[in-house]
Design an enzyme around this catalytic site. Sequence first.
Site, mmCIF file in Angstrom:
data_model
loop_
_atom_site.group_PDB
_atom_site.id
_atom_site.type_symbol
_atom_site.label_atom_id
_atom_site.label_comp_id
_atom_site.label_asym_id
_atom_site.label_seq_id
_atom_site.Cartn_x
_atom_site.Cartn_y
_atom_site.Cartn_z
ATOM 1 C CG ASP A 147 -2.029 0.606 1.193
ATOM 2 O OD1 ASP A 147 -3.218 0.635 0.085
ATOM 3 O OD2 ASP A 147 -2.059 2.132 1.798
ATOM 4 N NE ARG A 186 5.561 -0.507 -5.461
ATOM 5 C CZ ARG A 186 4.949 0.834 -5.641
ATOM 6 N NH1 ARG A 186 6.384 1.426 -6.666
ATOM 7 N NH2 ARG A 186 4.146 1.574 -5.550
HETATM 8 P P1 ITT Z 1 -3.820 -2.109 -5.345
HETATM 9 O O1 ITT Z 1 -4.058 -1.225 -3.949
HETATM 10 O O2 ITT Z 1 -4.716 -2.596 -6.042
HETATM 11 O O3 ITT Z 1 -2.236 -2.467 -4.797
HETATM 12 P P2 ITT Z 1 -4.086 0.488 -6.132
HETATM 13 O O4 ITT Z 1 -2.875 1.091 -7.652
HETATM 14 O O5 ITT Z 1 -4.926 1.100 -5.752
HETATM 15 O O6 ITT Z 1 -3.216 -1.002 -6.512
HETATM 16 P P3 ITT Z 1 -3.193 1.958 -4.127
HETATM 17 O O7 ITT Z 1 -4.099 1.880 -3.253
HETATM 18 O O8 ITT Z 1 -2.076 1.406 -2.886
HETATM 19 O O9 ITT Z 1 -2.710 0.891 -4.807
HETATM 20 O O10 ITT Z 1 -2.478 3.498 -4.190
HETATM 21 C C1 ITT Z 1 -1.441 4.003 -4.447
HETATM 22 C C2 ITT Z 1 -1.336 5.121 -4.953
HETATM 23 O O11 ITT Z 1 -0.465 5.700 -4.890
HETATM 24 C C3 ITT Z 1 -1.661 4.918 -6.602
HETATM 25 O O12 ITT Z 1 -2.430 6.092 -7.341
HETATM 26 C C4 ITT Z 1 -0.145 4.930 -7.389
HETATM 27 O O13 ITT Z 1 -0.770 5.377 -8.320
HETATM 28 C C5 ITT Z 1 0.440 6.046 -6.523
HETATM 29 N N1 ITT Z 1 1.608 4.793 -6.639
HETATM 30 C C6 ITT Z 1 1.776 4.482 -5.358
HETATM 31 N N2 ITT Z 1 3.687 3.850 -5.712
HETATM 32 C C7 ITT Z 1 3.636 4.827 -7.170
HETATM 33 C C8 ITT Z 1 5.236 5.033 -7.890
HETATM 34 O O14 ITT Z 1 6.231 4.176 -7.190
HETATM 35 N N3 ITT Z 1 5.026 5.788 -8.736
HETATM 36 C C9 ITT Z 1 3.984 6.297 -9.041
HETATM 37 N N4 ITT Z 1 2.702 6.401 -7.767
HETATM 38 C C10 ITT Z 1 2.495 5.715 -7.315
#
Ligand code: ITT
Length: 190
Positions: free
Chosen positions: A66, A174
């Site tokens: 997350d 990450r």
């Molecule tokens: P899952 O819950 O299914 O894993 P999600 O995209 O809904 O997928 P999150 O709830 O953790 O995941 O939300 C993470 C948000 O932050 C999402 O909009 C991502 O694009 C952004 N994000 C996370 N890590 C990132 C990264 O390394 N680079 C750019 N954006 C990132």
Amino acid sequence: KILVVATGNPGKLREMQAYLAHSGWELTLKPAELEIEETGETFAANACLKASQIAQATGQWAIADDSGLAVDALNGAPGVYSARYGNSDSDRIARLLRELGNTDNRQAQFVCAVAIARPDGTIALESEGLCRGEILHAPCGEGGFGYDPIFYVPEKQLTFAQMSRELKGSISHRGKALKALIPQLETLNI
Ligand code: ITT
């Protein structure tokens, strides 16, 4: 040794597979129909929730990430709501840039919480990583995913979207969370 990746985000999956390539675990994607509602108030709580529910549903070890972007001038928003800030990456970026406007303080950090659950749903390992940077006024770069084109890392003079996967992984939220997890994964002794 199979780890089910509890994500629907292909960008995250690609990075997790690259960073855990030599961990001795084979990563497989969760079934698309299994969707978890993220009700937690912290990254760690949501990572545990996703890992635990996918592990129980599949009867296998599961890993969840997350993550999100916390912007200082927006008091940490969008934070755990980063995915819910819009319906597409470009919508989310546009909203963030709109809310930040011409604010001088562009400081922000990406945060990533990772959790690994046993097949019975109990949490075996947790880890967290963060990466500080600055929000640009306009997107720059084609690589990565999500908010990467507006996240600039001064030490590298590049946005996450301008970095190779290797370079991003060496400094990203990450990359750090997963790197800290690898020695612990080895101690699980499965
Ligand atoms: P899952 O819950 O299914 O894993 P999600 O995209 O809904 O997928 P999150 O709830 O953790 O995941 O939300 C993470 C948000 O932050 C999402 O909009 C991502 O694009 C952004 N994000 C996370 N890590 C990132 C990264 O390394 N680079 C750019 N954006 C990132």
